[in-house]
Design an enzyme around this catalytic site. Structure first.
Site, short mmCIF file in Angstrom:
data_model
loop_
_atom_site.label_atom_id
_atom_site.label_comp_id
_atom_site.label_asym_id
_atom_site.label_seq_id
_atom_site.Cartn_x
_atom_site.Cartn_y
_atom_site.Cartn_z
N ASN A 46 -0.87 25.03 -1.86
CA ASN A 46 -1.63 24.73 -3.28
C ASN A 46 -2.39 26.02 -3.85
O ASN A 46 -2.73 27.03 -3.08
CB ASN A 46 -2.55 23.57 -3.24
N VAL A 47 -2.26 25.97 -5.26
CA VAL A 47 -2.70 27.24 -6.08
C VAL A 47 -3.65 26.50 -7.18
O VAL A 47 -3.13 25.80 -8.18
CB VAL A 47 -1.85 27.90 -6.65
N GLU A 48 -5.16 26.28 -6.88
CA GLU A 48 -5.98 25.64 -7.92
C GLU A 48 -6.16 26.66 -9.15
O GLU A 48 -5.72 27.67 -9.09
CB GLU A 48 -7.27 25.16 -7.06
N CYS A 57 0.17 21.84 -6.64
CA CYS A 57 0.37 21.15 -5.26
C CYS A 57 1.09 22.16 -4.33
O CYS A 57 2.18 22.72 -4.86
CB CYS A 57 0.84 19.78 -5.29
N GLU A 59 3.30 21.09 -2.58
CA GLU A 59 4.87 20.51 -2.57
C GLU A 59 5.40 21.33 -3.96
O GLU A 59 6.75 21.58 -3.84
CB GLU A 59 4.84 19.01 -3.00
N CYS A 90 0.80 13.18 -3.02
CA CYS A 90 0.18 12.51 -4.18
C CYS A 90 1.37 11.79 -4.95
O CYS A 90 2.45 12.13 -4.72
CB CYS A 90 -0.74 13.25 -4.98
N CYS A 93 3.67 14.49 -6.80
CA CYS A 93 4.48 14.92 -5.81
C CYS A 93 5.48 14.19 -5.00
O CYS A 93 6.65 14.69 -4.60
CB CYS A 93 3.52 15.82 -4.74
#
Length: 132
Positions: A46-48, A57, A59, A90, A93
């Site tokens: 994940n990369v916020e 996400c 995925e 989620c 995803c």
């Protein structure tokens, strides 16, 4: 014939890539590792983003790696948090994974592998579009 799934190798790959996650806001690092039908392992973390809706996400990264490394279909996927605990994808995803693995894609869960179609019943996919 379907390829045998080495679940421990996928879990290990997911734990490894989770260490690369960028999660300064939630603190929840996530890693995903998948098995492509041709035997490749693909990964994503994940990369916020400060604008939360733009967060990617794990995925998303996994599917990007799948496409960038030659395409194909996913047959199995593992998603874990930074401690290695299994996570469920989620809704967004699940739809993304359906596009690239279909309902038979196996998702690792605490209860063992589950077909994506059980996690996303009645999925909308490419076959539902005109001209498909």
């Amino acid at each position: 014939m379907p390829r045998a799934v080495d679940w421990e190798a996928l879990r290990s790959g997911a734990r490894e890539i989770a260490r690369s996650a960028y999660a300064p806001y939630s603190g929840l690092s996530v890693g995903a590792c998948g098995l492509a039908e041709d035997g490749r392992h693909v990964q994503g973390c994940n990369v916020e983003n400060a604008s939360y809706g733009l967060t990617l996400c794990a995925e998303c990264g996994l599917v990007s790696d799948l496409i960038a490394s030659g395409g194909g279909r996913l047959s199995a996927v593992v998603i874990v948090d930074g401690e290695g605990a299994l996570l469920s994808p989620c809704g967004r995803c699940r739809q993304l994974l359906f596009e690239h693995g279909g309902g038979a894609l196996l998702v690792d869960t605490d209860d063992g592998p589950v077909a994506l179609e059980a996690l996303l019943p009645g999925a909308f996919g490419p076959a539902d579009l005109p001209g498909a």
